[in-house]
Design a protein around this motif. Structure first.
Motif, PDB file in Angstrom:
ATOM      1  N   MET A   1       0.840  -1.177   0.000  1.00  0.00           N
ATOM      2  CA  MET A   1       0.000   0.000   0.000  1.00  0.00           C
ATOM      3  C   MET A   1       0.884   1.240   0.000  1.00  0.00           C
ATOM      4  O   MET A   1       1.765   1.380   0.819  1.00  0.00           O
ATOM      5  CB  MET A   1      -0.917  -0.020   1.218  1.00  0.00           C
ATOM      6  N   HIS A   2       0.662   2.121  -0.937  1.00  0.00           N
ATOM      7  CA  HIS A   2       1.431   3.354  -1.060  1.00  0.00           C
ATOM      8  C   HIS A   2       0.650   4.500  -0.424  1.00  0.00           C
ATOM      9  O   HIS A   2      -0.518   4.691  -0.704  1.00  0.00           O
ATOM     10  CB  HIS A   2       1.688   3.655  -2.537  1.00  0.00           C
ATOM     11  N   THR A   3       1.321   5.224   0.460  1.00  0.00           N
ATOM     12  CA  THR A   3       0.678   6.384   1.061  1.00  0.00           C
ATOM     13  C   THR A   3       1.416   7.631   0.617  1.00  0.00           C
ATOM     14  O   THR A   3       2.627   7.605   0.406  1.00  0.00           O
ATOM     15  CB  THR A   3       0.686   6.307   2.600  1.00  0.00           C
ATOM     16  N   ASN A   4       0.699   8.712   0.465  1.00  0.00           N
ATOM     17  CA  ASN A   4       1.317   9.972   0.103  1.00  0.00           C
ATOM     18  C   ASN A   4       1.930  10.595   1.345  1.00  0.00           C
ATOM     19  O   ASN A   4       1.238  10.823   2.330  1.00  0.00           O
ATOM     20  CB  ASN A   4       0.283  10.928  -0.505  1.00  0.00           C
ATOM     21  N   LEU A   5       3.209  10.851   1.285  1.00  0.00           N
ATOM     22  CA  LEU A   5       3.916  11.464   2.398  1.00  0.00           C
ATOM     23  C   LEU A   5       3.926  12.972   2.208  1.00  0.00           C
ATOM     24  O   LEU A   5       3.939  13.458   1.079  1.00  0.00           O
ATOM     25  CB  LEU A   5       5.356  10.947   2.459  1.00  0.00           C
ATOM     26  N   PRO A   6       3.958  13.721   3.303  1.00  0.00           N
ATOM     27  CA  PRO A   6       4.102  15.167   3.156  1.00  0.00           C
ATOM     28  C   PRO A   6       5.455  15.496   2.541  1.00  0.00           C
ATOM     29  O   PRO A   6       6.385  14.679   2.582  1.00  0.00           O
ATOM     30  CB  PRO A   6       3.988  15.696   4.584  1.00  0.00           C
ATOM     31  N   SER A   7       5.571  16.679   2.000  1.00  0.00           N
ATOM     32  CA  SER A   7       6.856  17.105   1.435  1.00  0.00           C
ATOM     33  C   SER A   7       7.934  17.013   2.502  1.00  0.00           C
ATOM     34  O   SER A   7       7.684  17.326   3.664  1.00  0.00           O
ATOM     35  CB  SER A   7       6.765  18.546   0.940  1.00  0.00           C
ATOM     36  N   PRO A   8       9.132  16.577   2.115  1.00  0.00           N
ATOM     37  CA  PRO A   8      10.200  16.462   3.106  1.00  0.00           C
ATOM     38  C   PRO A   8      10.573  17.823   3.677  1.00  0.00           C
ATOM     39  O   PRO A   8      10.646  18.815   2.960  1.00  0.00           O
ATOM     40  CB  PRO A   8      11.364  15.842   2.337  1.00  0.00           C
ATOM     41  N   ALA A   9      10.793  17.833   4.980  1.00  0.00           N
ATOM     42  CA  ALA A   9      11.109  19.082   5.678  1.00  0.00           C
ATOM     43  C   ALA A   9      12.550  19.522   5.450  1.00  0.00           C
ATOM     44  O   ALA A   9      12.859  20.704   5.605  1.00  0.00           O
ATOM     45  CB  ALA A   9      10.849  18.918   7.175  1.00  0.00           C
ATOM     46  N   THR A  10      13.418  18.599   5.108  1.00  0.00           N
ATOM     47  CA  THR A  10      14.830  18.929   4.908  1.00  0.00           C
ATOM     48  C   THR A  10      15.343  18.248   3.643  1.00  0.00           C
ATOM     49  O   THR A  10      14.797  17.222   3.218  1.00  0.00           O
ATOM     50  CB  THR A  10      15.694  18.462   6.099  1.00  0.00           C
ATOM     51  N   PRO A  11      16.414  18.784   3.072  1.00  0.00           N
ATOM     52  CA  PRO A  11      16.977  18.135   1.879  1.00  0.00           C
ATOM     53  C   PRO A  11      17.531  16.743   2.176  1.00  0.00           C
ATOM     54  O   PRO A  11      17.510  15.876   1.305  1.00  0.00           O
ATOM     55  CB  PRO A  11      18.066  19.096   1.406  1.00  0.00           C
ATOM     56  N   LEU A  12      17.996  16.516   3.402  1.00  0.00           N
ATOM     57  CA  LEU A  12      18.506  15.186   3.738  1.00  0.00           C
ATOM     58  C   LEU A  12      17.352  14.179   3.787  1.00  0.00           C
ATOM     59  O   LEU A  12      17.497  13.049   3.307  1.00  0.00           O
ATOM     60  CB  LEU A  12      19.260  15.213   5.069  1.00  0.00           C
ATOM     61  N   LEU A  13      16.218  14.571   4.316  1.00  0.00           N
ATOM     62  CA  LEU A  13      15.061  13.678   4.314  1.00  0.00           C
ATOM     63  C   LEU A  13      14.613  13.383   2.886  1.00  0.00           C
ATOM     64  O   LEU A  13      14.261  12.251   2.554  1.00  0.00           O
ATOM     65  CB  LEU A  13      13.913  14.275   5.130  1.00  0.00           C
ATOM     66  N   ALA A  14      14.681  14.383   2.022  1.00  0.00           N
ATOM     67  CA  ALA A  14      14.337  14.169   0.613  1.00  0.00           C
ATOM     68  C   ALA A  14      15.248  13.111   0.000  1.00  0.00           C
ATOM     69  O   ALA A  14      14.785  12.219  -0.725  1.00  0.00           O
ATOM     70  CB  ALA A  14      14.432  15.479  -0.162  1.00  0.00           C
ATOM     71  N   ILE A  15      16.532  13.177   0.298  1.00  0.00           N
ATOM     72  CA  ILE A  15      17.485  12.197  -0.237  1.00  0.00           C
ATOM     73  C   ILE A  15      17.173  10.807   0.296  1.00  0.00           C
ATOM     74  O   ILE A  15      17.167   9.831  -0.461  1.00  0.00           O
ATOM     75  CB  ILE A  15      18.930  12.623   0.088  1.00  0.00           C
ATOM     76  N   LEU A  16      16.919  10.704   1.594  1.00  0.00           N
ATOM     77  CA  LEU A  16      16.608   9.392   2.166  1.00  0.00           C
ATOM     78  C   LEU A  16      15.374   8.785   1.501  1.00  0.00           C
ATOM     79  O   LEU A  16      15.339   7.586   1.239  1.00  0.00           O
ATOM     80  CB  LEU A  16      16.430   9.501   3.681  1.00  0.00           C
ATOM     81  N   ARG A  17      14.390   9.610   1.198  1.00  0.00           N
ATOM     82  CA  ARG A  17      13.203   9.114   0.503  1.00  0.00           C
ATOM     83  C   ARG A  17      13.527   8.731  -0.936  1.00  0.00           C
ATOM     84  O   ARG A  17      13.028   7.727  -1.448  1.00  0.00           O
ATOM     85  CB  ARG A  17      12.098  10.163   0.522  1.00  0.00           C
ATOM     86  N   GLN A  18      14.356   9.535  -1.611  1.00  0.00           N
ATOM     87  CA  GLN A  18      14.708   9.252  -3.005  1.00  0.00           C
ATOM     88  C   GLN A  18      15.436   7.921  -3.147  1.00  0.00           C
ATOM     89  O   GLN A  18      15.327   7.263  -4.181  1.00  0.00           O
ATOM     90  CB  GLN A  18      15.605  10.360  -3.576  1.00  0.00           C
ATOM     91  N   LEU A  19      16.163   7.530  -2.120  1.00  0.00           N
ATOM     92  CA  LEU A  19      16.903   6.270  -2.194  1.00  0.00           C
ATOM     93  C   LEU A  19      15.967   5.071  -2.323  1.00  0.00           C
ATOM     94  O   LEU A  19      16.333   4.070  -2.935  1.00  0.00           O
ATOM     95  CB  LEU A  19      17.830   6.126  -0.984  1.00  0.00           C
ATOM     96  N   GLY A  20      14.790   5.164  -1.759  1.00  0.00           N
ATOM     97  CA  GLY A  20      13.739   4.199  -2.040  1.00  0.00           C
ATOM     98  C   GLY A  20      13.754   2.867  -1.318  1.00  0.00           C
ATOM     99  O   GLY A  20      12.706   2.292  -1.091  1.00  0.00           O
ATOM    100  N   THR A  21      14.922   2.349  -0.972  1.00  0.00           N
ATOM    101  CA  THR A  21      14.980   1.051  -0.290  1.00  0.00           C
ATOM    102  C   THR A  21      15.894   1.152   0.926  1.00  0.00           C
ATOM    103  O   THR A  21      16.809   1.984   0.969  1.00  0.00           O
ATOM    104  CB  THR A  21      15.514  -0.066  -1.204  1.00  0.00           C
ATOM    105  N   ASN A  22      15.654   0.259   1.887  1.00  0.00           N
ATOM    106  CA  ASN A  22      16.517   0.230   3.064  1.00  0.00           C
ATOM    107  C   ASN A  22      17.947  -0.118   2.695  1.00  0.00           C
ATOM    108  O   ASN A  22      18.889   0.414   3.291  1.00  0.00           O
ATOM    109  CB  ASN A  22      15.984  -0.765   4.099  1.00  0.00           C
ATOM    110  N   ASP A  23      18.137  -0.988   1.716  1.00  0.00           N
ATOM    111  CA  ASP A  23      19.498  -1.346   1.298  1.00  0.00           C
ATOM    112  C   ASP A  23      20.250  -0.128   0.767  1.00  0.00           C
ATOM    113  O   ASP A  23      21.426   0.072   1.086  1.00  0.00           O
ATOM    114  CB  ASP A  23      19.471  -2.438   0.232  1.00  0.00           C
ATOM    115  N   ARG A  24      19.579   0.681  -0.033  1.00  0.00           N
ATOM    116  CA  ARG A  24      20.238   1.885  -0.566  1.00  0.00           C
ATOM    117  C   ARG A  24      20.496   2.906   0.544  1.00  0.00           C
ATOM    118  O   ARG A  24      21.535   3.568   0.545  1.00  0.00           O
ATOM    119  CB  ARG A  24      19.406   2.510  -1.673  1.00  0.00           C
ATOM    120  N   ARG A  25      19.562   3.029   1.480  1.00  0.00           N
ATOM    121  CA  ARG A  25      19.784   3.951   2.602  1.00  0.00           C
ATOM    122  C   ARG A  25      20.951   3.472   3.453  1.00  0.00           C
ATOM    123  O   ARG A  25      21.778   4.273   3.895  1.00  0.00           O
ATOM    124  CB  ARG A  25      18.501   4.097   3.427  1.00  0.00           C
ATOM    125  N   ASP A  26      21.052   2.165   3.671  1.00  0.00           N
ATOM    126  CA  ASP A  26      22.183   1.616   4.425  1.00  0.00           C
ATOM    127  C   ASP A  26      23.497   1.832   3.683  1.00  0.00           C
ATOM    128  O   ASP A  26      24.527   2.128   4.295  1.00  0.00           O
ATOM    129  CB  ASP A  26      21.974   0.126   4.701  1.00  0.00           C
TER     130      ASP A  26
END
Length: 89
Positions: A1-26
Motif C-alpha cells: 500500500m502506497h501512502t502519500n507522504l508530506p513534502s520532506p522538511a529537509t533536503p537530507l530527508l528528501a534524499i533518504l526518501r529518493q533512495l527508495g529502499t533500506n538497502d540503498r539507505r544503508d
C-alpha cells in the motif's frame, strides 16, 4: 500500500526518501560513515547539527549515490542550515 507522504522538511530527508529502499539507505549511511538511524535523526532535526567530518562524509556520499541512482546531491552548507534552531533570549 502506497501512502502519500508530506513534502520532506529537509533536503537530507528528501534524499533518504529518493533512495527508495533500506538497502540503498544503508549503503548511503555506510559511505557517509554513520548509521541510517542517525541520518534520520539529522534529517528530522532531532540533532542540532553534525560535525564537519560527518557533514563532508554525507555530502561526498550523496555525490556517489547521485552517480549510482540519480538522487539529489547535498552540500555541507545545506546540511549546516537545514534545521532552524530556536533563538536564545
Amino acid at each position: 500500500m502506497h501512502t502519500n507522504l508530506p513534502s520532506p522538511a529537509t533536503p537530507l530527508l528528501a534524499i533518504l526518501r529518493q533512495l527508495g529502499t533500506n538497502d540503498r539507505r544503508d549503503e548511503f549511511a555506510a559511505l557517509a560513515g554513520t548509521s541510517t538511524a542517525y541520518l534520520y535523526q539529522l534529517a528530522g532535526c532531532k540533532r542540532a547539527a553534525c560535525r564537519t567530518p560527518l557533514a563532508k562524509g554525507i555530502a561526498d556520499a550523496s555525490v556517489v549515490m547521485h552517480a549510482r541512482y540519480g538522487i539529489d546531491v547535498i552540500t555541507m552548507d545545506a546540511l549546516a542550515t537545514m534545521c532552524q534552531m530556536p533563538e536564545k533570549d
